[in-house]
Design an enzyme around this catalytic site. Structure first.
Site, PDB file in Angstrom:
ATOM      1  N   ARG A  35       0.825  -1.221   0.000  1.00 46.08           N
ATOM      2  CA  ARG A  35       0.000   0.000   0.000  1.00 46.08           C
ATOM      3  C   ARG A  35       0.854   1.264   0.000  1.00 46.08           C
ATOM      4  O   ARG A  35       0.467   2.268  -0.590  1.00 46.08           O
ATOM      5  CB  ARG A  35      -0.951  -0.017   1.196  1.00 46.08           C
ATOM      6  CG  ARG A  35      -2.101  -0.966   0.938  1.00 46.08           C
ATOM      7  CD  ARG A  35      -3.110  -0.931   2.036  1.00 46.08           C
ATOM      8  NE  ARG A  35      -4.353  -1.517   1.581  1.00 46.08           N
ATOM      9  CZ  ARG A  35      -5.314  -1.920   2.379  1.00 46.08           C
ATOM     10  NH1 ARG A  35      -5.188  -1.797   3.680  1.00 46.08           N
ATOM     11  NH2 ARG A  35      -6.416  -2.441   1.884  1.00 46.08           N
ATOM     12  N   LYS A 198     -17.635 -16.484   2.671  1.00 39.37           N
ATOM     13  CA  LYS A 198     -19.066 -16.207   2.869  1.00 39.37           C
ATOM     14  C   LYS A 198     -19.814 -15.779   1.611  1.00 39.37           C
ATOM     15  O   LYS A 198     -19.383 -14.897   0.897  1.00 39.37           O
ATOM     16  CB  LYS A 198     -19.207 -15.078   3.894  1.00 39.37           C
ATOM     17  CG  LYS A 198     -18.852 -15.492   5.298  1.00 39.37           C
ATOM     18  CD  LYS A 198     -19.494 -14.507   6.262  1.00 39.37           C
ATOM     19  CE  LYS A 198     -18.551 -14.161   7.386  1.00 39.37           C
ATOM     20  NZ  LYS A 198     -18.360 -12.730   7.520  1.00 39.37           N
ATOM     21  N   GLY A 352      -8.162  -9.009  -0.384  1.00 36.06           N
ATOM     22  CA  GLY A 352      -6.821  -9.197   0.171  1.00 36.06           C
ATOM     23  C   GLY A 352      -6.230 -10.568  -0.095  1.00 36.06           C
ATOM     24  O   GLY A 352      -5.052 -10.689  -0.443  1.00 36.06           O
ATOM     25  N   GLY A 375     -13.217  -4.284   1.027  1.00 36.29           N
ATOM     26  CA  GLY A 375     -14.617  -3.858   1.084  1.00 36.29           C
ATOM     27  C   GLY A 375     -14.951  -2.868  -0.021  1.00 36.29           C
ATOM     28  O   GLY A 375     -16.010  -2.957  -0.650  1.00 36.29           O
TER      29      GLY A 375
HETATM   30  P1  AMP Z   1     -13.288 -13.947   2.402  1.00 35.82           P
HETATM   31  O1  AMP Z   1     -12.779 -13.031   3.455  1.00 35.82           O
HETATM   32  O2  AMP Z   1     -14.764 -14.145   2.416  1.00 35.82           O
HETATM   33  O3  AMP Z   1     -12.744 -13.656   1.022  1.00 35.82           O
HETATM   34  O4  AMP Z   1     -12.727 -15.376   2.797  1.00 35.82           O
HETATM   35  C1  AMP Z   1     -11.381 -15.671   2.866  1.00 35.82           C
HETATM   36  C2  AMP Z   1     -11.209 -16.873   3.736  1.00 35.82           C
HETATM   37  O5  AMP Z   1     -12.002 -17.926   3.235  1.00 35.82           O
HETATM   38  C3  AMP Z   1      -9.799 -17.388   3.802  1.00 35.82           C
HETATM   39  O6  AMP Z   1      -9.283 -17.153   5.079  1.00 35.82           O
HETATM   40  C4  AMP Z   1      -9.955 -18.885   3.522  1.00 35.82           C
HETATM   41  O7  AMP Z   1      -9.225 -19.686   4.431  1.00 35.82           O
HETATM   42  C5  AMP Z   1     -11.444 -19.110   3.718  1.00 35.82           C
HETATM   43  N1  AMP Z   1     -11.930 -20.275   2.979  1.00 35.82           N
HETATM   44  C6  AMP Z   1     -11.815 -20.510   1.663  1.00 35.82           C
HETATM   45  N2  AMP Z   1     -12.307 -21.733   1.363  1.00 35.82           N
HETATM   46  C7  AMP Z   1     -12.738 -22.264   2.514  1.00 35.82           C
HETATM   47  C8  AMP Z   1     -13.335 -23.512   2.866  1.00 35.82           C
HETATM   48  N3  AMP Z   1     -13.552 -24.430   1.932  1.00 35.82           N
HETATM   49  N4  AMP Z   1     -13.648 -23.732   4.153  1.00 35.82           N
HETATM   50  C9  AMP Z   1     -13.390 -22.791   5.084  1.00 35.82           C
HETATM   51  N5  AMP Z   1     -12.841 -21.591   4.834  1.00 35.82           N
HETATM   52  C10 AMP Z   1     -12.505 -21.343   3.553  1.00 35.82           C
END
Ligand code: AMP
Length: 395
Positions: A35, A198, A352, A375
């Site tokens: 950054r 999510k 990220g 975000g």
């Molecule tokens: P996000 O912040 O929603 O982009 O999610 C990122 C996080 O999703 C990372 O820390 C990953 O470890 C987690 N993630 C990705 N795939 C999986 C999975 N199959 N089960 C649990 N966590 C996951």
């Protein structure tokens, strides 16, 4: 169109630059300076044209109080190295005060000043008028170059736009070009890849892009809510039960719009998420009851490669699996490689985790655009107007 750096003559002007210097710190040491690096071009541009820079930024979440560990001092030192120009760090716990105004007022010739963490001031996140007025008193022009906070309306990015002529900086301009302009008129085939933990974080993006994309690839834990919506067994995998209906609606809308939603055909499963755990690859329709998905399998990787072959615009946000653990990072790093090898396509990476996968693989220069905002980039892909950009004067 918003005013940009070309809209002003910076000769002998004092420019208040809201940068995003919110870098990760590990016991007082900057662990990733991307950054700071990305803030340099705008500062240089203004210096090269005879202007002086008064830089402001937040770091972490001190919640309106002075927290010594969240001081921008180490950032000032790194910025000075990267810029090759003296950076005068003014360590006032209130960020701006009579003394700060006086010492900046007394500076002669060109200079670069970095003020203390804006979030030490309780008025920052409340968008307090007094704080923004005090910041405005220091300068002649305001430049917003902090894309990562542009989805927030704070004193240091939105408040200051009310009392100074304003423009967006080079970094924000590039973010808008890619995340807004290239998505508004994407070159087809347009492939959107969404992953991460999510569905709830990315529903808005799905809803906005379902009318524009030709194909949407969904992986990471997000996929399991879609598996459930299709009636698959998901075992102990992460599922957002309250989002299953939305997933069903998105699948239906995709069918009506003739958009392919591609879910992983095979899934790497474990009993427990930890390094060294035994893992196996199963058909995604049949995840065993006592297992959970942690990555996509080789068949899915091959399918994604096929789908990307002719793509002309690709957006990727969110990892394919628990990529922090090496054994479950293959899907994520494979996608980073695929994007870096695409010829003739506009490739945009946001979020990220996906950005760090690209950087770790050393493919940074082979991607058209890596967003600096998590975000903020999602909100832009949702088609929302970001307050930090909306407040800038029209050209
Ligand atoms: P996000 O912040 O929603 O982009 O999610 C990122 C996080 O999703 C990372 O820390 C990953 O470890 C987690 N993630 C990705 N795939 C999986 C999975 N199959 N089960 C649990 N966590 C996951």
């Amino acid at each position: 169109m918003k005013k940009n750096l070309k809209s002003f003559d910076f000769e002998n002007k004092r420019v208040l630059i809201r940068a995003d210097l919110n870098v990760p710190m590990d016991e007082g040491v900057i662990s990733n300076d991307v950054r700071i690096r990305k803030s340099v071009p705008t500062i240089k541009y203004i210096l090269d044209r005879g202007g002086s820079c008064i830089i402001i930024s937040h770091l972490g979440r001190p919640k309106g109080k002075y927290v010594p560990e969240m001081s921008l001092k180490p950032v000032a030192e790194r910025l000075q190295e990267l810029l090759g120009y003296d950076v005068n760090f003014i360590a006032d716990e209130k960020v701006v005060s009579e003394e700060v105004k006086k010492s900046i007022g007394e500076l002669r010739g060109q200079f670069v000043v970095l003020l203390e963490n804006t979030r030490f001031n309780p008025e920052e996140e409340a968008n307090g008028e007094e704080f923004s007025k005090e910041l405005c008193e220091l300068a002649d022009i305001y430049v917003n170059d902090a894309f990562g906070t542009s989805h927030r309306a704070h004193a240091s990015n939105v408040g200051v736009s009310h009392c100074l002529p304003s423009a967006i900086g080079l970094l924000v301009e590039k973010e808008v070009d890619y995340l807004h302009e290239s998505v508004k008129r994407p070159k087809s085939p347009f492939v959107v890849i969404l992953g991460g933990s999510k569905v709830s974080d990315k529903i808005g993006v799905l809803e906005n892009l379902i009318d524009k994309a030709d194909k949407i690839i969904i992986f990471g834990a997000m996929a399991y809510t879609f598996f459930k919506a299709k009636g698959y067994e998901t075992g102990k995998s992460l599922v957002e039960e309250d989002k299953i209906d939305i997933a069903k609606k998105i699948l239906k809308k995709a069918e009506e719009n003739s958009v392919d939603i591609i879910l992983p055909e095979d899934t790497v499963v474990v009993s427990e998420i930890k390094s060294g755990a035994d893992y196996q690859t199963v058909d995604s329709k049949n995840i065993p009851a006592d297992k959970m998905g942690v990555d996509i399998g080789d068949k899915s990787i091959g399918r994604i490669e096929q789908e990307l072959k002719n793509a002309r615009t690709v957006i990727w946000n969110g990892p394919a699996g628990v990529f922090e653990i090496e054994e479950f990072s293959k899907g994520t790093f494979s996608v980073a490689k695929m994007l870096s090898e695409l010829k003739g396509a506009v490739t945009i990476v946001g979020g990220g985790d996906s950005a760090s996968a690209v950087e770790k693989s050393g493919y940074e220069d082979k991607i058209s655009h890596i967003s600096t905002g998590g975000g903020a980039s999602l909100e832009m892909l949702e088609g929302k107007e970001l307050p930090g950009i909306a407040c800038i004067e029209e050209a």
